[in-house]
Write an enzyme that holds these catalytic residues in place. Structure first.
Site, short mmCIF file in Angstrom:
data_model
loop_
_atom_site.label_atom_id
_atom_site.label_comp_id
_atom_site.label_asym_id
_atom_site.label_seq_id
_atom_site.Cartn_x
_atom_site.Cartn_y
_atom_site.Cartn_z
N ARG A 1 39.84 46.68 36.90
CA ARG A 1 40.07 45.50 37.52
C ARG A 1 41.36 45.47 37.89
NH1 ARG A 1 44.15 44.50 35.13
NH2 ARG A 1 44.18 42.61 36.07
N GLN B 1 43.10 38.36 30.60
CA GLN B 1 43.81 39.60 31.09
C GLN B 1 45.44 39.60 30.50
OE1 GLN B 1 41.95 37.45 33.02
NE2 GLN B 1 40.91 38.98 34.70
N ASP C 1 45.51 39.03 45.29
CA ASP C 1 44.31 39.69 45.46
C ASP C 1 43.96 39.72 46.99
OD1 ASP C 1 43.89 38.85 42.37
OD2 ASP C 1 42.85 40.46 42.74
N ASN D 1 44.78 34.57 43.82
CA ASN D 1 44.87 35.49 42.85
C ASN D 1 44.38 34.51 41.79
OD1 ASN D 1 46.71 37.50 41.75
ND2 ASN D 1 47.51 35.87 40.46
N LYS D 2 44.56 35.30 40.68
CA LYS D 2 43.76 34.65 39.29
C LYS D 2 43.83 33.16 39.00
CE LYS D 2 41.74 36.79 37.35
NZ LYS D 2 40.45 36.97 37.96
C1 LIG Z 1 47.88 43.84 41.04
S1 LIG Z 1 46.36 42.91 41.47
C2 LIG Z 1 46.03 42.17 40.08
C3 LIG Z 1 45.53 40.86 40.36
O1 LIG Z 1 43.82 41.10 40.22
C4 LIG Z 1 43.50 40.22 38.97
O2 LIG Z 1 42.15 39.69 38.95
P1 LIG Z 1 41.17 40.55 38.02
O3 LIG Z 1 41.58 40.60 36.69
O4 LIG Z 1 39.89 39.47 38.09
O5 LIG Z 1 40.72 41.70 38.99
C5 LIG Z 1 44.33 39.09 39.02
O6 LIG Z 1 44.19 38.05 40.20
C6 LIG Z 1 45.74 39.87 39.13
O7 LIG Z 1 46.87 39.16 39.71
#
Ligand SMILES: CSC[C@H]1O[C@H](OP(=O)(O)O)[C@H](O)[C@@H]1O
Length: 348
Positions: free
Chosen positions: A51, A199, A240, A250-251
Site C-alpha cells: 500500500r 498504518q 494519494d 489522503n488517508k
Molecule cells: C506515499 S503515499 C502514502 C499514502 O497512501 C496511504 O494510503 P494506503 O495505506 O491506504 O495505501 C496513505 O493515504 C498515505 O498518505
C-alpha cells in the site's frame, strides 16, 4: 551510512517474479511473499499487503510486465490487446491513488506495434524498473525539499504511512526525517495510529524506530491535545491524488489534521511526487474515494469490537481543501499560494 539500512524495500523485481514485503504482517513479522501471477498482484494491492500510492504503482507496473512475459502470441497486435486487458484488470484493484493508473499507463505507453513481441516484453520490464528507480530518486529529493521546512528541535505530526515502504525508498512525508537523521538534525515525529488499518502504529512507528528516528505514537483522537500539549510545530502528510486546484486526497483523518492546523495556526504540508498529481480533475469533489469493507471498522485483528449488524461507513481517504494546505512539497520544489497556477506550470 543510510538511516534506512534496517528498513526493507517495499517491492523487488527479481527477474521473473515479484518479491513483496507483506505490510499486513508488520510490525511483528518482516515477511516477504513471491507474486507470480497477475491475480496475486491484484489481491496483494486490494488486501493492503502492498500500500502507499507509489508502491502500489510500482508493484502494478511489475505485475503487468510479468504477466506480459507469459503471453504466448507472436502477434504484436494481439499482444497489445491483452496488455490493455491486463492493465484494466490491475487498475480495478483500488480507485483513489492516481499512481496506480499513472504507472500502468506509463508502462503501456512504452510499447507499440513497431516492436516485436520479444522487444515489447523487454521494454515493459525496463519501464517498470525505471519507474521504481526514478521514484527512489524523487522521494529523496522531496525529503531534501521538505527538510528546508523544519528546524533542529521541531516536533512534527504525521498520519498514516507515507514512508519508505509506501514508495520505492525514503517515502514522501517521512523522507525529511530520514535525511535529518543522516545530517544530525534532531526532529521529533508524532505518528497518529490511523484507524482502522493502523498504518501509523504498525508501519510509521516501526519504520522510524528501525531508522533510529525519534517517534512517539498517539491515537487519532489525541491529535488536538498533542498539538497543544507537546508544542507541535508543523504537520506533514502524504497524498494519494492531488488535483488541479490543490485539493488533496489522503488517508482518512488527514482533513481533521488540516482543520486542527488552521485552528492552532501551524503549517500543514503535503509531500508528494508529480506522479501523484491528477491535473485532469479540477477539484477534489471529482476524486473517487475508496470505501472498504465493514470488518475493518467492526473488528480489530479478528476481534469484534462493534455489535453485529451495526451500520458502518468506512471511507479509506478524505479530501483536504487546498485552502487548508500551507505548501505542497514536490521534487520540483514547494508549491504555495495559487495552486491552480503552480500546478499548471508543473505540467506545461
Ligand atoms: C506515499 S503515499 C502514502 C499514502 O497512501 C496511504 O494510503 P494506503 O495505506 O491506504 O495505501 C496513505 O493515504 C498515505 O498518505
Amino acid at each position: 551510512m543510510s538511516t534506512l539500512v534496517n528498513v526493507p524495500r517495499s517491492v523487488i523485481w527479481n527477474g521473473n517474479s515479484i518479491t513483496l514485503l507483506n505490510q499486513t504482517k508488520l510490525p511483528t513479522e518482516v515477511e516477504y511473499k513471491e507474486l507470480t501471477t497477475i491475480e496475486s498482484v491484484w489481491d496483494s494491492i486490494v488486501a493492503l499487503e502492498v500500500r502507499g500510492a507509489p508502491a502500489i504503482g510500482i508493484t502494478a507496473a511489475f505485475g503487468l510486465a510479468q504477466a506480459a512475459r507469459r503471453y504466448e502470441t507472436a502477434d504484436i497486435t494481439k499482444f497489445l490487446a491483452q496488455l490493455k486487458r491486463d492493465r484494466d484488470y490491475l487498475a480495478s484493484s483500488r480507485p483513489t491513488a492516481v499512481n496506480l493508473f499513472w504507472a500502468l499507463d506509463r508502462v503501456v505507453r512504452s510499447v507499440d506495434d513497431s516492436l516485436t513481441v520479444e522487444e515489447a516484453k523487454e521494454r515493459l520490464e525496463r519501464e517498470a524498473l525505471d519507474i521504481q528507480q526514478e521514484d527512489e530518486e524523487v522521494c529523496r529529493t522531496i525529503g531534501e525539499n521538505a527538510l528546508t521546512l523544519f528546524r533542529d528541535g521541531d516536533k512534527v505530526l504525521t498520519i498514516c504511512n507515507a514512508g519508505s515502504i509506501a514508495t520505492a525508498r525514503y517515502g514522501t512525508a517521512l523522507a525529511p526525517f530520514y535525511l535529518a537523521k543522516e545530517q544530525g538534525i534532531s526532529l521529533q515525529v508524532f505518528a497518529s495510529e490511523t484507524r482502522p488499518v493502523l498504518q501509523g502504529a504498525r508501519l510509521t512507528a516501526w519504520e522510524l524506530q528501525q531508522a533510529g528516528v525519534d517517534v512517539t505514537l498517539i491515537t487519532d483522537n489525541m491529535a488536538a491535545n498533542t498539538i497543544a500539549a507537546k508544542g507541535i510545530s508543523a504537520i506533514i502528510v502524504g497524498a494519494d491524488r492531488i488535483v488541479a486546484n490543490g485539493d488533496t486526497a489522503n488517508k482518512i483523518g488527514t482533513f481533521n489534521l488540516a482543520v486542527l492546523a488552521k485552528y492552532f495556526n501551524i503549517p500543514f504540508y503535503v509531500a508528494a511526487p508529480l506522479s501523484t498529481f491528477d491535473p485532469a480533475l479540477e477539484t477534489g469533489a471529482e476524486i473517487v474515494i475508496e470505501e472498504r469493507k465493514d470488518e475493518e471498522v467492526t473488528h480489530v485483528f479478528g476481534t469484534r469490537v462493534a455489535p453485529e449488524g451495526v451500520a458502518v461507513y468506512n471511507p479509506a481517504f478524505d479530501v483536504t481543501p487546498n485552502e487548508l494546505i500551507t505548501g505542497i512539497v514536490t521534487e520540483k520544489g514547494i508549491l504555495r499560494g495559487n495552486y491552480k497556477e503552480a500546478i499548471a506550470k508543473l505540467f506545461l
